[in-house]
Write a protein that holds these residues in place. Structure first.
Motif, short mmCIF file in Angstrom:
data_model
loop_
_atom_site.label_atom_id
_atom_site.label_comp_id
_atom_site.label_asym_id
_atom_site.label_seq_id
_atom_site.Cartn_x
_atom_site.Cartn_y
_atom_site.Cartn_z
N PRO A 158 7.96 77.78 76.78
CA PRO A 158 8.64 76.54 76.38
C PRO A 158 7.75 75.66 75.53
O PRO A 158 6.57 75.47 75.82
N VAL A 159 8.30 75.12 74.45
CA VAL A 159 7.61 74.17 73.58
C VAL A 159 8.52 72.95 73.46
O VAL A 159 9.44 72.93 72.66
N LEU A 160 8.24 71.94 74.29
CA LEU A 160 9.12 70.77 74.38
C LEU A 160 8.50 69.51 73.80
O LEU A 160 9.17 68.49 73.68
N SER A 161 7.20 69.56 73.45
CA SER A 161 6.54 68.42 72.82
C SER A 161 5.45 68.95 71.91
O SER A 161 5.09 70.13 71.97
N THR A 162 4.91 68.08 71.07
CA THR A 162 3.86 68.53 70.15
C THR A 162 2.61 68.97 70.90
O THR A 162 1.84 69.78 70.39
N ALA A 163 2.41 68.46 72.13
CA ALA A 163 1.25 68.89 72.92
C ALA A 163 1.39 70.35 73.36
O ALA A 163 0.38 71.01 73.66
N ASP A 164 2.63 70.86 73.41
CA ASP A 164 2.85 72.26 73.83
C ASP A 164 2.57 73.25 72.71
O ASP A 164 2.39 74.44 72.97
N VAL A 165 2.56 72.79 71.46
CA VAL A 165 2.42 73.71 70.33
C VAL A 165 1.07 74.42 70.34
O VAL A 165 1.01 75.66 70.31
N PRO A 166 -0.09 73.70 70.39
CA PRO A 166 -1.36 74.43 70.40
C PRO A 166 -1.53 75.31 71.63
O PRO A 166 -2.18 76.36 71.55
N LYS A 167 -0.93 74.90 72.77
CA LYS A 167 -1.02 75.75 73.97
C LYS A 167 -0.29 77.07 73.75
O LYS A 167 -0.79 78.13 74.13
N ALA A 168 0.90 76.99 73.15
CA ALA A 168 1.67 78.21 72.91
C ALA A 168 0.97 79.12 71.91
O ALA A 168 0.90 80.34 72.09
N VAL A 169 0.43 78.54 70.84
CA VAL A 169 -0.26 79.33 69.82
C VAL A 169 -1.49 80.00 70.43
O VAL A 169 -1.75 81.19 70.21
N LYS A 170 -2.27 79.25 71.20
CA LYS A 170 -3.48 79.80 71.83
C LYS A 170 -3.13 80.92 72.80
O LYS A 170 -3.83 81.95 72.88
N LEU A 171 -2.03 80.74 73.55
CA LEU A 171 -1.60 81.77 74.50
C LEU A 171 -1.31 83.08 73.77
O LEU A 171 -1.76 84.15 74.19
N ILE A 172 -0.56 83.02 72.67
CA ILE A 172 -0.20 84.23 71.93
C ILE A 172 -1.44 84.91 71.36
O ILE A 172 -1.59 86.13 71.43
N VAL A 173 -2.35 84.12 70.79
CA VAL A 173 -3.56 84.70 70.18
C VAL A 173 -4.47 85.29 71.24
O VAL A 173 -4.96 86.42 71.10
#
Length: 661
Positions: A158-173
């Motif tokens: 889930p990406v529900l705020s701008t704070a979630d974006v770097p977390k999601a990208v880091k998780l995938i990488v």
């Protein structure tokens, strides 16, 4: 994807920037990864319900992030969501060389399938064996049911705020570093998109300070004698930022603000301390340790007198100066008693109050109630300038109205039309979010003149250009709304108000429509809205809803889900489910936990856990018809013996007897 995600992004905009962030982050680890982008719902508007609207907008290639950036910049999500069809096209199109490449899918979405396709089945049959790297589903919607909806595809993030974006990208990488850190074989120059995500900004809170309380008496500041303090050795030249002062002799009398003392050439005070008894102000320029000060709170500017004479008891014991043109420290000067005299400078604080200017209104609104006489079909309208040929087309069949319509016109340079939808029974209720397709027909011939999608901006319908005349306005949908003979006046904004009603959602059993569905409840959740409005509807009831798209989940066992339910004005949408059956487990001895599983793609997923305690009355369950599995321990006392799985089938209105052994 067209709805707002936050104050800076709509959902398609944040999806674009999240994708570019992922590409940049993967390039930072391995710039030999190839990317392709497929989009759906970008060519045909949602009103056309096109279920083949899927297109490869960027093919696989090396270092193509700028191509992705430019292509997404000029792409807009406007249509339906044929997800299963898009997966099928990707399986036969882009993902076609598994011998040479490791494939993965990063799926960015804010909803579910809208064309009735089976996402899980399509993925299992066509892509499971081709995709060797974990797929990721990035969800932009707050709907909690999306996670279970996409369990069959891959890992939901889930990406529900701008704070979630770097977390999601880091998780995938991070989870794919073993693959990304393979040895490079090409010498490529990395090109990044450089598309940062705008951070959320917090609201600024202004501290409110109450006005000071005015006192009758003014305390006098005193300067006590203090020990002489040797200042540090000054530099060769001291440049002061303080105001110019008069000579020492001019200080006898009233001490005014430094800014009120006229400048004097070649004499700039670098070290001095002033204390004002009539203002709440202490000006400490250089040496705060020179005096002990007694002050009251500062008065507002309007309450500060322009000048004030100090009492005779005010005696300056020590004042120390250092001047720009004389670096050495001067002797301490002791002054005699200060004697009051009239102020030499007087300052007045004046404020100009802005004057309100009355102006005549730009225009006047005129409301019409359709008291005019429509154009007769046998009447020929002749135009003097420019000349026109007489319309020889045959008149069409007269359209019959099925709702009421009213009009309001506002003078304007161009001829425009705005369409508003008003609830027929609640006149103050307007449907600002409804975006149906409106067909405009010639009222004489019934021939289509134009059609447009009724779009809105900040809740206000957008104006559309139109030629003056008389038209039929038809709102497309399952419940076709017709408003014939609507007059459009030239050089006006023609506001057309069409009366409509809410849609209705009800539930029924397949093959037995007269039986009320009183055993279950349904969650009805608006899709594509950030309102968080979730309704719990008893399935025996009929409830009204505003037109739109809804997610519906019924608490059957297992749960019955409908991801995209379209509801039009005045439409009665009937949701049908199968009549339930029953499962009876006949074990009379304690067996412990039993997991019930339902088919999911080419595997089974758990949906219920029962406790078998030997009481047959407690071991009966109401279930939807279908084929299921039960998994249980071979021996509850010896878990090491493992578990056993058996299959069983449940039919509508029948009881399936099951003994677990």
């Amino acid at each position: 994807m067209t709805y707002d995600w936050n104050k800076d992004y709509n959902r398609f905009g944040i999806a674009r920037d999240v994708l570019l962030q992922i590409v940049d982050s993967i390039y930072a680890v391995n710039n030999e990864v190839e990317f392709a982008v497929r989009a759906y719902g970008v060519d045909y508007p949602a009103q056309e319900k096109n279920c083949t609207d899927s297109r490869l907008i960027v093919p696989f290639n090396l270092q193509n992030v700028n191509q992705i950036k430019q292509s997404l910049k000029y792409t807009t999500a406007i249509g339906w969501s044929p997800i299963a069809f898009s997966l099928e096209k990707a399986a036969f199109g882009e993902i076609n060389n598994t011998a040479a490449y490791d494939y993965s899918i990063i799926f960015i979405t804010d909803g579910g399938e809208s064309c009735g396709g089976d996402i899980c089945k399509t993925f299992a049959e066509l892509l499971t064996k081709k995709v060797s790297v974990t797929p990721y589903i990035i969800g932009l919607d707050k709907n909690e049911q999306l996670k279970s909806y996409y369990d069959c595809l891959g890992k939901y993030v889930p990406v529900l705020s701008t704070a979630d974006v770097p977390k999601a990208v880091k998780l995938i990488v991070d989870e794919n570093r073993p693959i990304l850190e393979k040895k490079k074989v090409l010498d490529l120059t990395t090109v990044f998109s450089n598309s940062p995500i705008k951070k959320d900004t917090a609201a600024v809170i202004t501290k409110v300070i109450p006005p000071p309380v005015k006192k009758d008496t003014v305390p006098v500041a005193k300067i006590d004698t203090v020990k002489k303090i040797d200042p540090p050795k000054p530099p060769k030249r001291v440049t002061s930022v303080f105001p110019r002062l008069e000579p020492l002799s001019a200080l006898r009398g009233v001490l005014t603000r430094p800014r009120e003392i006229p400048p004097m050439a070649n004499q700039i005070a670098s070290k001095v301390e002033y204390v004002f008894a009539d203002e709440i102000e202490q000006v400490k320029l250089i040496l705060p340790q020179l005096a002990r000060i007694e002050l009251r709170k500062k008065q507002p500017p309007s309450a500060i007198p322009p000048a004030r004479i100090l009492p005779q008891s005010f005696l300056a014991k020590k004042i120390e100066y250092q001047f720009e043109d004389e670096i050495e420290k001067r002797e301490v000067i002791t002054l005699s008693e200060l004697r009051p005299f009239a102020a030499r400078y007087r300052f007045v604080y004046a404020y100009r109050v802005p004057q309100m200017v009355a102006a005549d209104p730009i225009f006047t609104a005129i409301k019409y109630e359709f008291t005019f006489t429509p154009i007769k079909r046998d009447t020929i309208v002749s135009m003097l300038s420019p000349p026109k040929q007489i319309d020889t087309r045959e008149a069409g069949t007269k359209q019959e109205a099925n709702t009421n319509v009213s009009r309001e016109v506002v003078p304007n340079d161009e001829t425009m039309v705005q369409v508003f939808f008003i609830n027929k029974f609640q006149r103050n209720k307007m449907y600002m979010g409804a975006t149906p397709t409106i067909i405009v027909q010639d009222a004489f011939t019934n021939a289509d003149v134009t059609q447009f999608i009724r779009s809105t901006t900040s809740g206000t319908p957008d104006m559309k250009p139109i030629k003056p005349g008389v038209y039929n306005f038809i709102v497309k949908g399952d419940n076709r709304i017709v408003t014939p003979n609507v007059r459009i006046d030239a050089n006006n904004i023609n506001k057309v108000y069409i009366e409509v009603t809410d849609g209705t959602i009800e539930f029924a059993y397949i093959g037995n429509l007269k039986r009320p569905v009183k055993e279950f409840q349904a969650i009805v959740n608006p899709r594509f809205e950030n309102t968080g409005k979730t309704v719990i509807q008893e399935c025996k009831d009929k409830l009204y809803y505003s037109p739109g798209t809804y997610y519906i989940e019924i608490n059957t066992v297992p749960a019955t889900k409908f991801a995209m339910v379209e509801l039009d004005f005045g439409e009665i949408r009937q949701i049908q489910i199968a009549e339930a059956g029953f499962l009876q487990i006949n074990n009379t001895t304690r067996l412990g936990k039993v997991d019930l599983l339902q088919p999911l793609n080419d595997d089974y997923a758990r949906f219920e856990t029962l406790t078998i305690n030997g009481n047959i009355t407690d071991q009966k369950l109401t279930m939807q018809p279908g084929t299921y599995q039960a998994t249980f321990a071979r021996d509850p006392q010896t878990p090491a013996l493992g578990s056993k799985t058996i299959s069983f089938t449940v039919k509508s209105n029948e009881t399936t007897q099951l003994f677990l052994e």
